[in-house]
Enzyme design. Structure first.
Site, PDB file in Angstrom:
ATOM      1  CB  CYS A 232      -1.049  -0.194   1.325  1.00  5.59           C
ATOM      2  SG  CYS A 232      -2.163  -1.252   0.965  1.00  5.59           S
TER       3      CYS A 232
HETATM    4  N1  LIG Z   1      -2.649  -6.593   1.037  1.00  4.46           N
HETATM    5  C1  LIG Z   1      -3.034  -5.539   1.802  1.00  4.46           C
HETATM    6  O1  LIG Z   1      -3.179  -5.190   2.899  1.00  4.46           O
HETATM    7  C2  LIG Z   1      -4.232  -4.710   1.195  1.00  4.46           C
HETATM    8  C3  LIG Z   1      -5.038  -3.727   1.597  1.00  4.46           C
HETATM    9  C4  LIG Z   1      -5.846  -2.854   1.163  1.00  4.46           C
HETATM   10  C5  LIG Z   1      -6.047  -2.964  -0.525  1.00  4.46           C
HETATM   11  N2  LIG Z   1      -5.129  -3.829  -1.137  1.00  4.46           N
HETATM   12  C6  LIG Z   1      -5.272  -3.858  -2.560  1.00  4.46           C
HETATM   13  O2  LIG Z   1      -6.076  -4.999  -2.927  1.00  4.46           O
HETATM   14  C7  LIG Z   1      -5.213  -5.441  -4.279  1.00  4.46           C
HETATM   15  C8  LIG Z   1      -4.661  -6.901  -4.089  1.00  4.46           C
HETATM   16  O3  LIG Z   1      -3.858  -7.089  -3.178  1.00  4.46           O
HETATM   17  P1  LIG Z   1      -3.437  -8.139  -2.438  1.00  4.46           P
HETATM   18  O4  LIG Z   1      -2.472  -7.718  -1.306  1.00  4.46           O
HETATM   19  O5  LIG Z   1      -4.669  -9.199  -2.039  1.00  4.46           O
HETATM   20  O6  LIG Z   1      -2.456  -8.945  -3.443  1.00  4.46           O
HETATM   21  P2  LIG Z   1      -1.971 -10.373  -3.507  1.00  4.46           P
HETATM   22  O7  LIG Z   1      -0.709 -10.313  -4.378  1.00  4.46           O
HETATM   23  O8  LIG Z   1      -1.833 -11.077  -1.883  1.00  4.46           O
HETATM   24  O9  LIG Z   1      -3.040 -11.269  -4.326  1.00  4.46           O
HETATM   25  C9  LIG Z   1      -3.592 -11.069  -5.419  1.00  4.46           C
HETATM   26  C10 LIG Z   1      -3.562 -12.452  -6.363  1.00  4.46           C
HETATM   27  O10 LIG Z   1      -4.403 -12.076  -7.728  1.00  4.46           O
HETATM   28  C11 LIG Z   1      -3.964 -12.948  -8.251  1.00  4.46           C
HETATM   29  N3  LIG Z   1      -4.051 -12.755  -9.871  1.00  4.46           N
HETATM   30  C12 LIG Z   1      -3.421 -11.843 -10.561  1.00  4.46           C
HETATM   31  N4  LIG Z   1      -4.361 -11.800 -11.610  1.00  4.46           N
HETATM   32  C13 LIG Z   1      -5.372 -12.542 -11.808  1.00  4.46           C
HETATM   33  C14 LIG Z   1      -6.272 -12.664 -12.640  1.00  4.46           C
HETATM   34  N5  LIG Z   1      -6.310 -11.915 -13.678  1.00  4.46           N
HETATM   35  N6  LIG Z   1      -6.936 -13.673 -12.440  1.00  4.46           N
HETATM   36  C15 LIG Z   1      -6.902 -14.283 -11.347  1.00  4.46           C
HETATM   37  N7  LIG Z   1      -6.113 -14.073 -10.543  1.00  4.46           N
HETATM   38  C16 LIG Z   1      -5.111 -13.205 -10.640  1.00  4.46           C
HETATM   39  C17 LIG Z   1      -2.492 -13.157  -8.189  1.00  4.46           C
HETATM   40  O11 LIG Z   1      -2.012 -14.658  -8.579  1.00  4.46           O
HETATM   41  C18 LIG Z   1      -2.427 -13.058  -6.320  1.00  4.46           C
HETATM   42  O12 LIG Z   1      -2.281 -14.572  -6.047  1.00  4.46           O
HETATM   43  C19 LIG Z   1      -4.276  -4.527  -4.803  1.00  4.46           C
HETATM   44  O13 LIG Z   1      -4.749  -3.664  -5.426  1.00  4.46           O
HETATM   45  C20 LIG Z   1      -3.788  -3.842  -3.254  1.00  4.46           C
HETATM   46  O14 LIG Z   1      -3.205  -2.762  -3.237  1.00  4.46           O
HETATM   47  C21 LIG Z   1      -4.239  -4.762  -0.440  1.00  4.46           C
END
Ligand SMILES: NC(=O)c1ccc[n+]([C@@H]2O[C@H](COP(=O)([O-])OP(=O)(O)OC[C@H]3O[C@@H](n4cnc5c(N)ncnc54)[C@H](O)[C@@H]3O)[C@@H](O)[C@H]2O)c1
Length: 426
Positions: free
Chosen positions: A268
């Site tokens: 983030c």
């Molecule tokens: N981690 C946090 O604390 C947090 C908090 C708030 C918002 N976010 C936001 O949420 C979003 C996701 O973050 P995250 O931490 O869960 O990421 P992450 O990397 O943990 O998980 C994302 C997953 O999406 C999969 N993926 C990518 N492209 C894909 C597709 N086309 N089809 C299916 N699966 C696909 C990846 O393989 C991965 O497992 C980001 O935009 C992030 O900024 C994250």
């Protein structure tokens, strides 16, 4: 969207089964939804399918219980989601050479669009710049499905506020901001999350919801940069910044406590504010000065930690070259195994460049995420005594702080969590 196009089933697809998508999928199963957990990463899906949770906030037992209902199906096949009522996109939104990389969202929208039917609803949760839902996701869904947004299907944005490792503010009791591209979309989006979390907060369009998320993260980023810069100056002036922060925190209004640290990490803070500054620059030709400054200050913190360590060793007539340095914590923050963008990485790299023998302890971080050239060890009295210097980078609850303070010849504590004669604070 007319009445006939209201979602009629409780079939949910969650695209991306990571830190954001997996908790949503599991919670939705617990609330009675039929959930397809879609991810392109086969290894992750196999692991999830075996009941082995890759996300700390979801225990193995909770995941196994979700699987046992028969209403949660982790899969890599987008076709399994055909006929969904609701789809949520929670895929990564990284920066590539300083610019937003929305390719994951694009791929997800195209694959969902191919299985989109009239009456369904698509919600974007990935953090992104204002305008993404309406200007990018909507048209991609329309092109792939031949349907019309608003008329045939609902579309909205709802930012995620998940705070990994926070036992108080969990997914379900943290208010969730919701939005839709029109009134009906908002009704559908809010109706969905009202079944998932305790409280939803509606805003008037996806742009406000997208900006809400970036405002929250930019606020933290800027305030952390403020105390980081102050910590550097306070140290040079011989003033205890930590005591000043504690004192300022007694003010019951108009002040919010932020503490210095070795830099910012995770998915983030190092990324989201830059999505906003990129949008401002691209759309208005202006520089978002607060973000640029905060990036600059926070990016300098790992180097500052190394400089302070070198100084501390110098005072003990030691050169960093050839010294054994024990880093405590490789994650980007406490009680998580998430090491993305963690400041531990540039700190380790620089110390290795300077010729140090760098070892690190972090019970949360997987071996594969240990920075190159660093040896992972267990935190023990023996390891603490072997080290010429210890750097406390992450105040995980399971670090024995008394043992660290009692057994280290010299500790640089970047979190102000230790107490003892050999402890120096950032
Ligand atoms: N981690 C946090 O604390 C947090 C908090 C708030 C918002 N976010 C936001 O949420 C979003 C996701 O973050 P995250 O931490 O869960 O990421 P992450 O990397 O943990 O998980 C994302 C997953 O999406 C999969 N993926 C990518 N492209 C894909 C597709 N086309 N089809 C299916 N699966 C696909 C990846 O393989 C991965 O497992 C980001 O935009 C992030 O900024 C994250």
């Amino acid at each position: 969207m007319s009445e006939r196009t209201q979602p009629v089933s409780n079939r949910l697809v969650v695209v991306g089964q990571g830190y954001v998508g997996l908790p949503l999928a599991v919670r939705a199963v617990e609330q009675g939804f039929d959930v397809i957990g879609l991810d392109l990463d086969e290894e992750r899906i196999t692991r999830i399918g075996a009941g082995d949770s890759p996300v700390e906030d979801i225990t193995h037992a909770r995941l196994q219980a979700a699987l046992a209902t028969g209403r949660y199906r982790p899969t890599t096949d987008a076709g399994d989601g055909a006929g969904f009522a609701i789809a949520v996109i929670s895929v990564p939104t990284p920066l590539r050479e300083g610019a937003p990389d929305l390719s994951f969202i694009e791929t997800a929208a195209r694959s969902l669009g191919a299985h989109l039917t009239a009456g369904a609803c698509v919600i974007l949760e990935s953090t992104t710049y204002p305008g993404t839902t309406q200007e990018l996701v909507g048209p991609l869904l329309e092109a792939a499905s031949g349907l019309t947004v608003g008329t045939d299907f609902a579309l909205g944005y709802s930012p995620e506020r998940i705070d990994p490792g926070n036992p108080t503010w969990r997914f379900e009791n943290t208010p969730k901001v919701v939005s839709g591209v029109d009134d009906n979309s908002l009704r559908v989006v809010q109706g969905f999350y009202d079944q998932i979390v305790e409280r939803t907060v509606a805003v008037s369009s996806p742009k406000e919801a997208e900006l809400t998320k970036l405002l929250e993260n930019t606020f933290r980023h800027v305030n952390i940069a403020l105390v980081n810069e102050l910590a550097v100056f306070a140290h040079a002036l011989g003033i205890d910044i930590w005591e000043a922060i504690d004192a300022a925190s007694t003010k019951p209004f108009g002040y919010l406590r932020f503490t210095p640290g070795p830099g910012v990490g995770g998915h983030c803070l190092p990324i989201d504010p830059s999505y906003l500054s990129w949008r401002v620059r691209q759309s208005l030709g202006e520089t978002f000065r607060f973000v640029e400054l905060a990036n600059d200050v926070n990016d300098h913190m790992p180097g500052y930690v190394v400089a302070r360590l070198v100084e501390g060793l110098n005072e003990r007539s030691l050169a960093v070259k050839g010294r054994r340095i024990l880093l405590l914590g490789l994650a980007y923050k406490r009680n998580t195994g998430d090491a993305r963008e963690s400041p531990s990485r540039p700190i380790a790299r620089r110390l290795i460049e300077l010729g140090a023998d760098v070892v690190a302890a972090d019970p949360h971080v997987a071996d594969a995420l240990v920075p190159p050239g660093v040896t992972k060890v267990e935190l023990s009295e023996d390891e603490l005594r072997r080290a010429d210097a210890v750097v406390m980078l992450v105040d995980h609850d399971d670090f024995d702080t008394d043992l660290v303070a009692a057994s280290s010849a010299y500790v640089l504590d970047t979190r102000h969590c230790l107490d003892g004669p050999t402890v120096e604070y950032l």
